[in-house]
Each structure stands twice: as C-alpha cells, then as structure tokens.
Design a protein around this motif. Structure first.
Motif, short mmCIF file in Angstrom:
data_model
loop_
_atom_site.label_atom_id
_atom_site.label_comp_id
_atom_site.label_asym_id
_atom_site.label_seq_id
_atom_site.Cartn_x
_atom_site.Cartn_y
_atom_site.Cartn_z
N LEU A 1 -43.30 -76.64 -36.12
CA LEU A 1 -42.30 -76.97 -35.13
C LEU A 1 -40.92 -76.71 -35.70
O LEU A 1 -40.63 -77.12 -36.81
CB LEU A 1 -42.43 -78.44 -34.72
CG LEU A 1 -43.69 -78.83 -33.96
CD1 LEU A 1 -43.74 -80.34 -33.75
CD2 LEU A 1 -43.78 -78.10 -32.65
N VAL A 4 -37.67 -81.34 -35.67
CA VAL A 4 -38.39 -82.59 -35.85
C VAL A 4 -37.40 -83.75 -35.86
O VAL A 4 -36.53 -83.82 -36.73
CB VAL A 4 -39.22 -82.60 -37.16
CG1 VAL A 4 -39.94 -83.93 -37.31
CG2 VAL A 4 -40.21 -81.45 -37.16
N CYS A 21 -32.44 -85.00 -36.78
CA CYS A 21 -33.22 -83.85 -36.31
C CYS A 21 -33.10 -82.76 -37.37
O CYS A 21 -32.02 -82.24 -37.62
CB CYS A 21 -32.69 -83.36 -34.97
SG CYS A 21 -33.45 -81.82 -34.40
N TYR A 94 -34.68 -86.40 -27.48
CA TYR A 94 -35.08 -85.08 -27.92
C TYR A 94 -33.88 -84.32 -28.49
O TYR A 94 -32.78 -84.37 -27.95
CB TYR A 94 -35.64 -84.27 -26.76
CG TYR A 94 -36.86 -84.84 -26.11
CD1 TYR A 94 -36.76 -85.74 -25.05
CD2 TYR A 94 -38.13 -84.49 -26.54
CE1 TYR A 94 -37.88 -86.27 -24.43
CE2 TYR A 94 -39.27 -85.01 -25.94
CZ TYR A 94 -39.13 -85.90 -24.89
OH TYR A 94 -40.25 -86.42 -24.28
N TYR A 112 -35.44 -74.38 -27.44
CA TYR A 112 -36.38 -74.97 -28.38
C TYR A 112 -36.15 -76.48 -28.42
O TYR A 112 -35.01 -76.93 -28.47
CB TYR A 112 -36.23 -74.36 -29.77
CG TYR A 112 -36.58 -72.90 -29.80
CD1 TYR A 112 -35.60 -71.93 -29.69
CD2 TYR A 112 -37.90 -72.49 -29.91
CE1 TYR A 112 -35.91 -70.59 -29.69
CE2 TYR A 112 -38.23 -71.14 -29.92
CZ TYR A 112 -37.23 -70.20 -29.81
OH TYR A 112 -37.55 -68.87 -29.81
N TRP A 113 -37.26 -77.22 -28.45
CA TRP A 113 -37.21 -78.67 -28.35
C TRP A 113 -38.08 -79.31 -29.42
O TRP A 113 -39.13 -78.76 -29.80
CB TRP A 113 -37.73 -79.12 -26.98
CG TRP A 113 -36.88 -78.67 -25.85
CD1 TRP A 113 -36.88 -77.43 -25.26
CD2 TRP A 113 -35.88 -79.43 -25.17
NE1 TRP A 113 -35.95 -77.38 -24.26
CE2 TRP A 113 -35.32 -78.60 -24.17
CE3 TRP A 113 -35.41 -80.74 -25.29
CZ2 TRP A 113 -34.31 -79.04 -23.32
CZ3 TRP A 113 -34.41 -81.17 -24.44
CH2 TRP A 113 -33.87 -80.33 -23.47
N GLY A 114 -37.64 -80.47 -29.87
CA GLY A 114 -38.48 -81.26 -30.75
C GLY A 114 -39.49 -82.07 -29.94
O GLY A 114 -39.53 -81.98 -28.70
N GLN A 115 -40.28 -82.88 -30.63
CA GLN A 115 -41.34 -83.64 -29.97
C GLN A 115 -40.83 -84.97 -29.43
O GLN A 115 -41.53 -85.63 -28.65
CB GLN A 115 -42.50 -83.89 -30.96
CG GLN A 115 -42.31 -85.07 -31.91
CD GLN A 115 -41.25 -84.84 -32.98
OE1 GLN A 115 -40.75 -83.72 -33.16
NE2 GLN A 115 -40.90 -85.89 -33.72
N THR A 117 -38.37 -88.77 -30.11
CA THR A 117 -38.50 -90.03 -30.84
C THR A 117 -38.11 -91.17 -29.90
O THR A 117 -37.14 -91.06 -29.15
CB THR A 117 -37.62 -90.01 -32.12
OG1 THR A 117 -37.85 -91.20 -32.88
CG2 THR A 117 -36.13 -89.90 -31.80
#
Length: 123
Positions: A1, A4, A21, A94, A112-115, A117
């Motif tokens: 990924l 994060v 991030c 995100y 693009y994206w993180g998962q 929190t």
C-alpha cells in the motif's frame, strides 16, 4: 500500500490526537496531499490539504482553527494535528495523494488512498 495511516484512537471531547500517514513508492514533497474523513451514513468529507509546491495548507471550515496539516519530507509523511476534538469529528480518517494540478478538498481529485484510521470522540 502506498499510504498507511495511524494514530486513530478513542478520545474525550476537548482532547487532541495526531494522525500520521507514511507514504511509499512516491515522494510526498512533490504532490498535493489531503486528509479526508467519513462518518457512518455520510459522504466522504475533505478535512485538510497541503500543496506539493510548498507547505501551504488549508482546512475545511468545519475544522478550521482546530486541525492543522503538516508534512515531513525527511520521513516522507504527512500529519493531521487535531485539537479540541468534538463528538462530530468521529469518523474514519483517510490520507490521500492527488495528481491534480491544483490542491482541493474534493475526493474525486485524489488518486491514491490509505486504508483509514478510526477516530472516536466520546465521553
């Protein structure tokens, strides 16, 4: 990924959190970066962004004066400092990267994206 996030937690109203991030595979210094949030049953909302050309950042009206976005080029990371948290700030947060020519708070401009929190503000 490539992105994060971390730092989400349960916090009482009035408290503070700092979200991190970490990026991999690209250099955050060269791109517009953003923080978004999504609460259950609601649309994804742009919270803050920071320009790729410099460190100028902006925040949505709903968090202005309480949230600050920053970037650390040495660690290839961006951060979201959140102060005076309110229950309505509860959401999944995100981190995202934009390849658009101009920074924005529109999710459609981010590729693009993180998962995500989870941030929960509750007493």
């Amino acid at each position: 990924l490539p992105l994060v996030e971390s730092g989400g937690d349960l916090v009482q109203p009035g408290g503070s959190l700092r979200l991190s991030c970490v990026a991999s595979g690209f250099v955050v210094e060269y791109y517009h970066m953003g923080w978004f949030r999504q609460a259950p049953g609601k649309e994804r909302e742009g919270v803050a962004n920071i320009r790729g050309s410099d460190n100028v950042s902006m925040c949505a009206a709903s968090v202005k004066g309480r949230f600050t976005m920053s970037r650390d080029n040495a660690n290839n990371s961006v951060y979201l400092q959140m102060n005076n948290l309110k229950p309505e700030d509860t959401a999944v947060y995100y981190c995202a990267m934009s390849i658009s020519s101009s920074p924005s708070l529109e999710a459609k401009d981010y590729s693009y994206w993180g998962q995500g929190t989870q941030v929960t503000v509750s007493s």
